[in-house]
Design a protein around this motif. Structure first.
Motif, PDB file in Angstrom:
ATOM      1  N   PHE A  93     -53.679 -35.574 -34.845  1.00  0.00           N
ATOM      2  CA  PHE A  93     -54.869 -35.597 -33.960  1.00  0.00           C
ATOM      3  C   PHE A  93     -55.749 -36.265 -34.087  1.00  0.00           C
ATOM      4  N   PHE A 124     -55.169 -25.056 -34.263  1.00  0.00           N
ATOM      5  CA  PHE A 124     -56.550 -24.397 -33.868  1.00  0.00           C
ATOM      6  C   PHE A 124     -56.082 -23.090 -34.086  1.00  0.00           C
ATOM      7  N   SER A 133     -52.068 -35.322 -28.598  1.00  0.00           N
ATOM      8  CA  SER A 133     -53.574 -34.647 -29.238  1.00  0.00           C
ATOM      9  C   SER A 133     -53.585 -33.391 -28.841  1.00  0.00           C
ATOM     10  N   CYS A 137     -51.808 -30.697 -38.097  1.00  0.00           N
ATOM     11  CA  CYS A 137     -52.718 -30.253 -36.637  1.00  0.00           C
ATOM     12  C   CYS A 137     -53.732 -30.970 -36.519  1.00  0.00           C
ATOM     13  N   ASN A 138     -54.407 -31.147 -37.253  1.00  0.00           N
ATOM     14  CA  ASN A 138     -55.745 -31.301 -37.263  1.00  0.00           C
ATOM     15  C   ASN A 138     -56.528 -32.718 -37.370  1.00  0.00           C
ATOM     16  N   SER A 163     -53.308 -30.655 -31.753  1.00  0.00           N
ATOM     17  CA  SER A 163     -54.339 -29.424 -31.735  1.00  0.00           C
ATOM     18  C   SER A 163     -54.313 -28.182 -31.698  1.00  0.00           C
ATOM     19  N   GLN A 208     -56.621 -34.067 -21.994  1.00  0.00           N
ATOM     20  CA  GLN A 208     -57.530 -32.707 -22.842  1.00  0.00           C
ATOM     21  C   GLN A 208     -57.839 -31.488 -22.487  1.00  0.00           C
ATOM     22  N   TYR A 245     -66.316 -30.107 -36.844  1.00  0.00           N
ATOM     23  CA  TYR A 245     -65.225 -29.338 -37.403  1.00  0.00           C
ATOM     24  C   TYR A 245     -65.826 -27.963 -38.140  1.00  0.00           C
ATOM     25  N   TRP A 263     -67.455 -34.120 -29.480  1.00  0.00           N
ATOM     26  CA  TRP A 263     -66.280 -34.620 -29.603  1.00  0.00           C
ATOM     27  C   TRP A 263     -66.484 -35.401 -28.046  1.00  0.00           C
ATOM     28  N   SER A 312     -56.371 -28.105 -23.009  1.00  0.00           N
ATOM     29  CA  SER A 312     -56.095 -27.770 -24.603  1.00  0.00           C
ATOM     30  C   SER A 312     -55.867 -26.159 -24.043  1.00  0.00           C
TER      31      SER A 312
END
Length: 312
Positions: free
Chosen positions: A79, A163, A155, A74-75, A159, A99, A224, A21, A102
């Motif tokens: 996102f 998760f 985001s 969501c994912n 996410s 980020q 993922y 990512w 998170s």
């Protein structure tokens, strides 16, 4: 129950996801057509989702239709466009810093939804990692827009919820099948929205094709799989902390490919990020405490950490 070695292997494999990512920002900036976040999100999700679904040949059953839709939104469905909006409308450093919130978001939601207490060590590790990310990507705030901030914070929240729900709802199928459901749901949601908002697809030249392929295969398929694998084997907070590897990779790529500055502050930031990631992993803590506290046979890593804390 995993041995320490197996637990460390899980940590390393999970780290593949944020490492992949971490390439998103520079790939988006250098290779993709400008101002097409929804189209980029669509190509990142739907083709590989359909390919996986055709391979696994299994659809949700019963209540899992609804759960697959929620996880897919969501994912993937929410996102992906939000993260691309932040990539297009914020400086990469600021986007990465946001980020880095998170882990704290995941810990808070995990506490509320599945009763997973983060513990003082993980909370401190998350704050240390956040401080490290801020130093790592220290730069001018030029180019900040309300849309970019909305995308970045949105985001993080969607996410984090996705998760945690992956842990709350143990899937009755293998990870690849679970991924296929989420990617197809997210892609189908994005399909009409992308065409309505952004119009016809842009011209795709060779660099753009390379960028989309990389994001789909590595940044989505491989990433993922590794991430969800980690979520099924580790505490949600521990997995979220590993996500801080993302800005480390992004910064290193910026230095290597975009001649971005890297000085003492960035070096200190990288040390803090990696230290926060490691400090929040029970397997690492267990290894460091091995000389002082021996875990009983048959006790897993998380339980061993709890025993060590209780004996202080």
């Amino acid at each position: 129950m995993e041995s320490n070695r197996a637990a460390l292997t899980t940590v390393l494999l999970t780290a593949v996801a944020p490492a992949a990512w971490g390439t998103t920002y520079i790939v988006t900036e250098r290779l993709l057509p400008p101002d097409r976040p929804l189209f980029a999100a669509l190509l990142r999700a739907l083709p590989i989702g359909l390919a996986l679904l055709a391979w696994r040949r299994q659809l949700p059953q019963g209540s899992w239709w609804g759960k697959a839709v929620v996880l897919g939104l969501c994912n993937i469905g929410l996102f992906f466009p939000l993260i691309f909006v932040s990539a297009y409308h914020l400086p990469g450093g600021l986007a990465a810093t946001i980020q880095a919130l998170s882990p704290l978001a995941v810990m808070g939601i995990a506490w509320l939804l599945i009763g997973e207490r983060p513990g003082a060590l993980r909370a401190v590790a998350a704050l240390v990692g956040l401080t490290g990310v801020a130093l790592l990507v220290l730069q001018s705030p030029d180019g900040v827009t309300p849309l970019g901030l909305t995308g970045a914070f949105g985001s993080v929240l969607v996410s984090a919820l996705g998760f945690v729900l992956v842990k709350r709802w143990p899937a009755p199928v293998d990870l690849l099948t679970l991924m296929s459901w989420q990617l197809v749901v997210g892609g189908l949601v994005l399909l009409p929205v992308a065409f309505l908002v952004e119009g016809a697809p842009p011209a795709i030249d060779a660099p753009a094709a390379l960028g989309y392929t990389w994001l789909a295969l590595v940044g989505t398929g491989l990433a993922y799989y590794c991430w969800f694998r980690g979520l099924t084997r580790m505490a949600a907070g521990g997995v979220a902390l590993i996500g801080l590897v993302n800005p480390v990779v992004g910064t290193l790529l910026g230095v290597a490919l975009a001649a971005e500055a890297f000085g003492l502050a960035q070096a200190l930031g990288m040390m803090l990020v990696l230290g926060g990631v490691l400090a929040g992993q029970p397997a690492v803590v267990s290894l460091l405490r091995r000389r002082r506290t021996a875990a009983p046979v048959g006790v897993d890593v998380d339980e061993a950490e709890g025993l060590a804390v209780s004996r202080r």
